[in-house]
Design a protein around this motif. Structure first.
Motif, mmCIF file in Angstrom:
data_model
loop_
_atom_site.group_PDB
_atom_site.id
_atom_site.type_symbol
_atom_site.label_atom_id
_atom_site.label_comp_id
_atom_site.label_asym_id
_atom_site.label_seq_id
_atom_site.Cartn_x
_atom_site.Cartn_y
_atom_site.Cartn_z
ATOM 1 N N ASN A 484 -22.197 30.748 -41.950
ATOM 2 C CA ASN A 484 -22.034 29.963 -43.235
ATOM 3 C C ASN A 484 -20.448 29.520 -42.947
ATOM 4 O O ASN A 484 -19.414 30.055 -42.612
ATOM 5 N N ILE A 485 -20.614 27.934 -43.408
ATOM 6 C CA ILE A 485 -19.102 27.265 -43.336
ATOM 7 C C ILE A 485 -18.564 27.478 -44.647
ATOM 8 O O ILE A 485 -19.092 27.399 -45.696
ATOM 9 N N ALA A 486 -17.399 27.822 -44.756
ATOM 10 C CA ALA A 486 -16.397 28.082 -45.870
ATOM 11 C C ALA A 486 -15.513 26.584 -46.000
ATOM 12 O O ALA A 486 -15.460 26.092 -47.159
ATOM 13 N N GLU A 487 -15.086 26.144 -44.980
ATOM 14 C CA GLU A 487 -14.356 24.934 -44.891
ATOM 15 C C GLU A 487 -14.643 24.076 -43.908
ATOM 16 O O GLU A 487 -14.904 24.495 -42.609
ATOM 17 N N TYR A 488 -14.600 22.752 -43.941
ATOM 18 C CA TYR A 488 -14.866 21.752 -42.837
ATOM 19 C C TYR A 488 -13.977 20.641 -42.836
ATOM 20 O O TYR A 488 -13.951 19.881 -43.940
ATOM 21 N N HIS A 489 -13.013 20.647 -41.880
ATOM 22 C CA HIS A 489 -11.811 19.424 -42.110
ATOM 23 C C HIS A 489 -12.073 18.507 -40.714
ATOM 24 O O HIS A 489 -11.749 19.107 -39.608
ATOM 25 N N GLN A 490 -12.248 17.382 -40.946
ATOM 26 C CA GLN A 490 -12.219 16.505 -39.771
ATOM 27 C C GLN A 490 -11.022 15.599 -39.928
ATOM 28 O O GLN A 490 -10.609 15.193 -40.931
ATOM 29 N N ALA A 491 -10.246 15.664 -38.672
ATOM 30 C CA ALA A 491 -9.230 14.764 -38.580
ATOM 31 C C ALA A 491 -9.462 13.538 -37.369
ATOM 32 O O ALA A 491 -10.035 14.069 -36.489
ATOM 33 N N ARG A 492 -8.823 12.564 -37.619
ATOM 34 C CA ARG A 492 -9.042 11.474 -36.285
ATOM 35 C C ARG A 492 -7.562 10.958 -36.107
ATOM 36 O O ARG A 492 -6.922 10.710 -37.337
ATOM 37 N N MET A 493 -7.073 10.405 -34.717
ATOM 38 C CA MET A 493 -6.276 9.675 -34.731
ATOM 39 C C MET A 493 -6.473 8.037 -35.187
ATOM 40 O O MET A 493 -5.564 7.364 -35.668
ATOM 41 N N ALA A 494 -7.567 7.614 -34.749
ATOM 42 C CA ALA A 494 -7.915 6.167 -35.053
ATOM 43 C C ALA A 494 -9.414 6.116 -35.027
ATOM 44 O O ALA A 494 -10.294 6.771 -34.320
ATOM 45 N N GLN A 495 -9.906 5.092 -35.719
ATOM 46 C CA GLN A 495 -11.484 5.061 -35.970
ATOM 47 C C GLN A 495 -12.058 4.722 -34.652
ATOM 48 O O GLN A 495 -11.589 4.029 -33.796
ATOM 49 N N GLY A 496 -13.081 5.374 -34.146
ATOM 50 C CA GLY A 496 -13.797 5.498 -32.988
ATOM 51 C C GLY A 496 -13.206 6.210 -31.795
ATOM 52 O O GLY A 496 -13.797 6.085 -30.918
ATOM 53 N N GLY A 497 -12.015 6.655 -32.133
ATOM 54 C CA GLY A 497 -11.238 7.333 -31.004
ATOM 55 C C GLY A 497 -11.731 8.948 -30.895
ATOM 56 O O GLY A 497 -12.703 9.531 -31.517
ATOM 57 N N GLU A 498 -10.705 9.758 -30.628
ATOM 58 C CA GLU A 498 -10.938 11.247 -30.345
ATOM 59 C C GLU A 498 -10.636 11.852 -31.771
ATOM 60 O O GLU A 498 -9.884 11.309 -32.486
#
Length: 534
Positions: A484-498
């Motif tokens: 069960n997922i409590a929180e999901y945080h997505q971060a990126r440096m630039a679009q399409g990158g890592e």
């Protein structure tokens, strides 16, 4: 859960009553036990509380697999093997404030007795004499009192000395100028400077490597002729042999002693026959009020350590400049951040970490040493096998594995924020977090990626390419695995990158789930961090 507490050495009943009032504590009150009897039963207890009569030796500690806390109803812990207690993760708690007034009052009682020849006066009256002429005394007023150690007791002595019209000078390199000013005491820059000025010298320091023999032959010779020396702190701070020689030579007018290098003082000790000495048998804390105070203080602290994990009073936990409770969120962040950094570095192939650094914001910088202990705990738990790994022994165990530990304040961080950096095998990773007073603890950065997640139970840290569909595939896989997922945080440096994802989930995530996450398209790596403890 029930904790068993062994109470010995005639601890005041008011203290024991605090323990007995707790349903989760089972208290056994026994007389002072001989070593074999104590060794036989100590293995059944989670805590032991006593005074100086019971010696908590290294051997005893190693025979006590359940022991979590040692409580000392008094100030000194000379009878406790502190190094072994720290190694084993056993908290050592004393009661440093309870006997403060008792010792300060005894100082003035005995010094006045010496100056006014009260012991001799009592003796002549018992002999039927009326010997006023030979009992000429002296006053405290106008004399300079030199205090070595301006802590609790030294401060109480200073406060009362003003009432006698004394001049005050003190030496204590560990006390801030503000305390000297508040107590209206002149600061001596060196011990020698204090000795040059003092008519009466009194020591109020702990006994350790730095203070053993602190007042020896050289120091006594430096005092003014006719000076008085008092030691009501710990035997061995003043060299008894050198003191006796200075008294016999007439350089010193007298001495007041309540403590001795070897106790009890032997019946034939030369100091017992010295006419210009007032001796008492280590009774500094022997008042009904003091015994009640130290018993209540130490029993309350042992209770809180067992039931609530409150270790702010433990002598072998880093000192806290601030409130323990207020630092709890920051301690949690430090511990969790170190655990995250350790797990990610391990998955990068870094097996041995050489350096751990904690940087703190201004609001929590006063507790930096405690936060470093918390980070050390996070860095080694799961790596070191130890039945009682905790805040007490984490730093020592980490350093024993070659980990260099440092902590400091950073003006670049928000007041309640901190950073934990781990370095090993030419790789370094920093995990940052925040512990605001009005909110829950959060992790805010992992490496170069800014995140915002509560470090609860289990975190999954993914690195992936920033392309459509990754989040959905990860969510589906975890759902199929009943995670069960409590929180999901997505971060990126630039679009399409890592990109980096931090997922807070409930419960356990096994190795097979991690492996399947790593096999998903566009997922480059996955680390699972199972947090331990609160």
């Amino acid at each position: 859960m029930t904790f068993r507490v062994l109470v010995t050495d005639d601890i005041d009943r008011d203290g024991i009553a605090l323990l007995e009032a707790e349903p989760a504590l089972r208290v056994d009150e026994v007389p002072t036990l001989p070593v074999p009897a104590l060794m036989e039963r100590i293995g059944d207890y989670d805590a032991i509380i006593g005074r100086s009569a019971t010696r908590i030796s290294a051997e005893l500690l190693r025979h006590a697999p359940r022991l979590r806390v040692v409580g000392r109803a008094g100030v000194g812990v000379d009878n406790v093997a502190m190094d072994v207690a720290t190694e084993l993760g056993v908290a050592v708690i004393n009661a440093p404030a309870g006997n403060t007034v008792a010792v300060a009052e005894l100082f003035f009682g005995t010094v006045l007795g010496l100056l006014r020849q009260l012991p001799r006066a009592w003796e002549t009256m018992r002999e039927g004499k009326w010997d006023r002429a030979s009992l000429m005394g002296a006053e405290l007023k106008g004399r300079t009192l030199g205090i070595v150690g301006l802590g609790r007791i030294g401060g109480e002595v200073a406060t009362r000395a003003h009432a006698f019209g004394m001049e005050l000078v003190a030496f204590d390199p560990y006390v801030a100028d503000a305390r000297f000013a508040a107590l209206r005491v002149r600061r001596a820059p060196t011990l020698d400077a204090l000795l040059d000025d003092a008519d009466i010298l009194t020591v109020h320091t702990p006994l350790n490597d730095e203070t053993t023999g602190l007042i020896g032959r050289r120091e006594l010779a430096r005092l003014r002729a006719g000076a008085i020396v008092a030691n009501l702190a710990r035997g061995g701070i003043v060299d008894d042999v050198a003191l006796q020689a200075a008294l016999e030579s007439g350089h010193l007018k007298g001495a007041v002693l309540d403590v001795y290098a070897r106790e009890p003082l032997s019946p034939d000790h030369p100091l017992r026959q010295a006419p210009n000495v007032v001796l008492t048998p280590h009774i500094g804390a022997n008042t009904a009020e003091a015994q009640r105070n130290v018993a209540v203080d130490v029993c309350a602290a042992v209770r809180d350590a067992l039931l609530r994990g409150e270790l702010s009073r433990s002598m072998n936990v880093a000192a806290v400049a601030g409130e323990w409770k207020e630092l709890q969120p920051a301690m949690l962040v430090a511990r969790r951040a170190a655990a995250v950094a350790r797990a990610i570095l391990a998955d990068m192939g870094v097996r041995a970490v050489q350096r751990l650094t904690v940087r703190c914001g201004s609001a929590i910088a006063g507790g930096r040493e405690l936060l470093l202990s918390a980070a050390a705990l996070g860095a080694v738990e799961g790596v070191i096998e130890h039945d009682r790994l905790n805040l007490i022994n984490a730093r020592a165990l980490a350093e024993g594995r070659g980990l260099e530990l440092t902590a400091g304040e950073s003006g670049m961080l928000p007041p309640n924020a901190l950073e934990v950096s781990l370095r090993g095998a030419m790789q370094e990773l920093t995990v940052a977090g925040n512990a605001p007073a009005d909110g829950g603890p959060r992790l805010t950065r992992i490496g170069a990626f800014h995140v915002d997640v509560n470090p609860r139970q289990t975190l999954i840290v993914l690195t992936n390419r920033d392309v459509p569909g990754v989040i959905g595939r990860v969510g589906t896989l975890l759902g199929d695995a009943q995670v069960n997922i409590a929180e999901y945080h997505q971060a990126r440096m630039a679009q399409g990158g890592e990109a980096l994802a931090v997922i807070s989930v409930d419960g356990h995530v096994d190795a097979s789930v991690r492996q399947r996450l790593c096999e998903l398209p566009d997922v480059q790596g996955a680390s699972v961090v199972q947090f331990r403890g609160a």
